[in-house]
Structure formats: C-alpha cells, structure tokens
Design a protein around this motif. Structure first.
Motif, PDB file in Angstrom:
ATOM      1  N   VAL A 160       4.073 -10.671   0.629  1.00 15.40           N
ATOM      2  CA  VAL A 160       2.664 -10.290   0.506  1.00 15.40           C
ATOM      3  C   VAL A 160       1.801 -11.495   0.144  1.00 15.40           C
ATOM      4  O   VAL A 160       0.798 -11.784   0.798  1.00 15.40           O
ATOM      5  CB  VAL A 160       2.490  -9.171  -0.539  1.00 15.40           C
ATOM      6  N   GLU A 162      -0.798 -13.878  -2.230  1.00 16.56           N
ATOM      7  CA  GLU A 162      -2.075 -13.578  -2.859  1.00 16.56           C
ATOM      8  C   GLU A 162      -2.964 -12.824  -1.878  1.00 16.56           C
ATOM      9  O   GLU A 162      -3.057 -13.179  -0.707  1.00 16.56           O
ATOM     10  CB  GLU A 162      -2.764 -14.869  -3.314  1.00 16.56           C
ATOM     11  N   SER A 163      -3.638 -11.790  -2.390  1.00 18.85           N
ATOM     12  CA  SER A 163      -4.515 -11.004  -1.530  1.00 18.85           C
ATOM     13  C   SER A 163      -5.477 -10.203  -2.385  1.00 18.85           C
ATOM     14  O   SER A 163      -5.360 -10.158  -3.617  1.00 18.85           O
ATOM     15  CB  SER A 163      -3.701 -10.040  -0.647  1.00 18.85           C
ATOM     16  N   ASP A 164      -6.433  -9.581  -1.719  1.00 23.85           N
ATOM     17  CA  ASP A 164      -7.387  -8.710  -2.404  1.00 23.85           C
ATOM     18  C   ASP A 164      -6.943  -7.248  -2.372  1.00 23.85           C
ATOM     19  O   ASP A 164      -7.696  -6.364  -2.782  1.00 23.85           O
ATOM     20  CB  ASP A 164      -8.774  -8.828  -1.736  1.00 23.85           C
ATOM     21  N   VAL A 165      -5.750  -6.997  -1.882  1.00 26.94           N
ATOM     22  CA  VAL A 165      -5.253  -5.631  -1.799  1.00 26.94           C
ATOM     23  C   VAL A 165      -4.980  -5.106  -3.213  1.00 26.94           C
ATOM     24  O   VAL A 165      -4.358  -5.802  -4.024  1.00 26.94           O
ATOM     25  CB  VAL A 165      -3.960  -5.574  -0.953  1.00 26.94           C
ATOM     26  N   VAL A 170      -0.237  -2.512  -3.015  1.00 31.37           N
ATOM     27  CA  VAL A 170       0.850  -3.478  -2.815  1.00 31.37           C
ATOM     28  C   VAL A 170       2.175  -2.871  -3.261  1.00 31.37           C
ATOM     29  O   VAL A 170       3.191  -2.982  -2.559  1.00 31.37           O
ATOM     30  CB  VAL A 170       0.567  -4.788  -3.585  1.00 31.37           C
ATOM     31  N   THR A 204      -0.505 -17.080  10.470  1.00 32.82           N
ATOM     32  CA  THR A 204      -0.884 -16.744   9.101  1.00 32.82           C
ATOM     33  C   THR A 204      -0.687 -17.999   8.262  1.00 32.82           C
ATOM     34  O   THR A 204       0.436 -18.445   8.034  1.00 32.82           O
ATOM     35  CB  THR A 204      -0.026 -15.581   8.559  1.00 32.82           C
ATOM     36  N   THR A 236      -3.912 -15.738   5.401  1.00 30.89           N
ATOM     37  CA  THR A 236      -3.203 -14.765   4.588  1.00 30.89           C
ATOM     38  C   THR A 236      -1.718 -15.062   4.628  1.00 30.89           C
ATOM     39  O   THR A 236      -1.284 -16.015   5.275  1.00 30.89           O
ATOM     40  CB  THR A 236      -3.500 -13.327   5.096  1.00 30.89           C
ATOM     41  N   THR A 243      -2.409  -7.156   4.427  1.00 30.28           N
ATOM     42  CA  THR A 243      -3.406  -7.973   3.730  1.00 30.28           C
ATOM     43  C   THR A 243      -4.589  -8.419   4.593  1.00 30.28           C
ATOM     44  O   THR A 243      -5.605  -8.859   4.054  1.00 30.28           O
ATOM     45  CB  THR A 243      -2.732  -9.229   3.147  1.00 30.28           C
TER      46      THR A 243
END
Length: 259
Positions: A160, A162-165, A170, A204, A236, A243
């Motif tokens: 996954v 780092e993400s804003d999910v 997650v 990605t 991403t 993500t």
C-alpha cells in the motif's frame, strides 16, 4: 451514435483475490464498463499448492476465450504478478488475429498496472536477479521453505505505502490478502502476448514491490522488441487499485478512447 465500451478483465496480483479490487471494479462500472475479475487458482491456499503460473494462465485463457468467442472486445488490466499470467495466457487472442480468421471479438489491449512484462522463457525472479536484488526476497517475502507458499512480510508498507486512504479502508484491504503459491515467481513464461496485442503501461512511481526501475525496464524491453508502448504515471505505491483508483480509471478511459 454511442460506442460500446470494451469488457475489462482484471488479472489480479499475488496475495490478492477479486475482493481486493472491489473499489476499482466499482469505479470502472460507474464509468460504464463491464468488469470481470476471476480468482486465480494459485490463491486457493491449498497446501501443498496444486496450482501455479501455468494453472493461472490456463484459467485466464479459458475465461477470456469465452468472452471473445461471444464477440466481446476485451481489455486486459493486469496487476503485478497478473502481468506474468496475462502475458503467458493471451497470445493468439488479439482482435487482429481473430479477424484474420473471420472471427469476431478479441483482446484489444493489454494494460500493465505496475506489472511484469517479460519475454518468453523469463521468470519474474530472473528480473529480480538481473537487478541484483535476490538478497531482498527473504526480507520482503515470508516463503515457506517446503512448499514455497508465501506471504508479504509488511504489506501495509510494501504494497500500500503512503496514501490518503483512510486507515480503516486500508485495514479492510489488507484483510483480503491471502497466502499465495510463490512458485509462480520462479516459473518462466512460455508466451509473450505483448508481441501481438497493443500495449500500455501504468507506472507507479512510489512502488516498493516492483520498483519504478523494473517497470521502466519492462517497457524498454518491449520497445526494443519493436512494440510501441503508451505509458501513464501515478505517484503512488504498488496498489493503485486502492490508492489511486480514479487515476487508473482515467488511464483506462484514455486508452479505450484511442483503441
């Protein structure tokens, strides 16, 4: 006059199952596509394993063949290990090769989503060895020494990233991941469908499982073999189906508009 959109067949990655792609499937359906995501036999969690790369390839070839025999135009969206499966499975099913036989339907496009795209006779681990990263395999993967089934040691970081999910989303995603037959990583592809079917690649750039250097190497290899490859880029990690979902849909829309 409306144009019928192609059918999307998602070929999922290792550790993943169709439920792992629910967010992307729903987004593609909202964009007007019919979406299929068959479960690969190598994720059936049988121990010792009774399915591998070639079993997965047979399943995908049978599944996609049934669609194209019905006259469907299919876009194969292949994620991670799914690229090895689709590359091996979809040879001879292109729209052009079927049209030459007077047949309708076919695979109109291969879309590699941070996925393996290698020549015939090449295994995924051959590429890892080429980059000198064999020593990283046991650090990233928990591989059973007897049956070679495996888990990702840190999927939250390596898959996954780092993400804003939201954290809960997650965690739900990570809960879909299963033990997978890692033997598929060591088995060479027998075919290279990208030699005959139009190709795009979605990079990605923050990927910690298939680094961007690998991804660009795959594209360079196809281009050196005389294939034209359209590329897209998402900032991403390894699972943009989670993500960067809308970015994947935008790329698919762009690809389909050019087919």
């Amino acid at each position: 006059m409306s144009v019928t959109k192609p059918t999307i067949v998602i070929i999922h990655g290792g550790w993943h199952v169709p439920e792992s792609y629910e967010k992307l499937i729903m987004a593609l359906e909202d964009a007007g596509y019919e979406v299929h995501c068959p479960r690969l036999p190598s994720t059936n969690q049988t121990r010792p394993p009774n399915a591998d790369l070639y079993s997965d390839s047979d399943l995908i070839r049978y599944y996609v063949s049934s669609l194209v025999r019905a006259g469907r135009s299919v876009v194969a969206l292949m994620h991670s290990y799914g690229g090895q499966v689709g590359t091996n499975a979809l040879h001879g099913l292109s729209v052009s090769s079927r049209a030459a036989q007077g047949l309708r339907g076919g695979v109109s496009h291969l879309v590699y989503l941070t996925a393996y795209a290698v020549p015939e006779g090449t295994a995924m681990m051959d590429k890892v060895a080429e980059f000198g990263h064999n020593d990283l395999v046991p650090i990233a993967f928990d591989i059973d020494p007897e049956d070679k089934t495996c888990l990702n040691r840190n999927p939250k970081m390596l898959l996954v990233g780092e993400s804003d999910v939201p954290e809960a989303e997650v965690d739900e995603y990570l809960g879909t991941l299963v033990r997978w037959n890692g033997n598929g990583m060591y088995q060479p592809s027998k075919h290279a469908a990208w030699r005959e079917i139009p190709v795009s690649y979605i990079y990605t750039t923050a990927d910690m499982t298939i680094p961007i250097d690998y991804q660009k190497n795959f594209v360079e290899g196809m281009e050196k073999a005389g294939r034209s490859v359209r590329t897209f880029e998402l900032a991403t990690g390894h699972c943009p189906n989670l993500t960067a979902t809308q970015g994947v849909v935008a790329a698919i829309n762009d690809i389909v508009s050019q087919v």
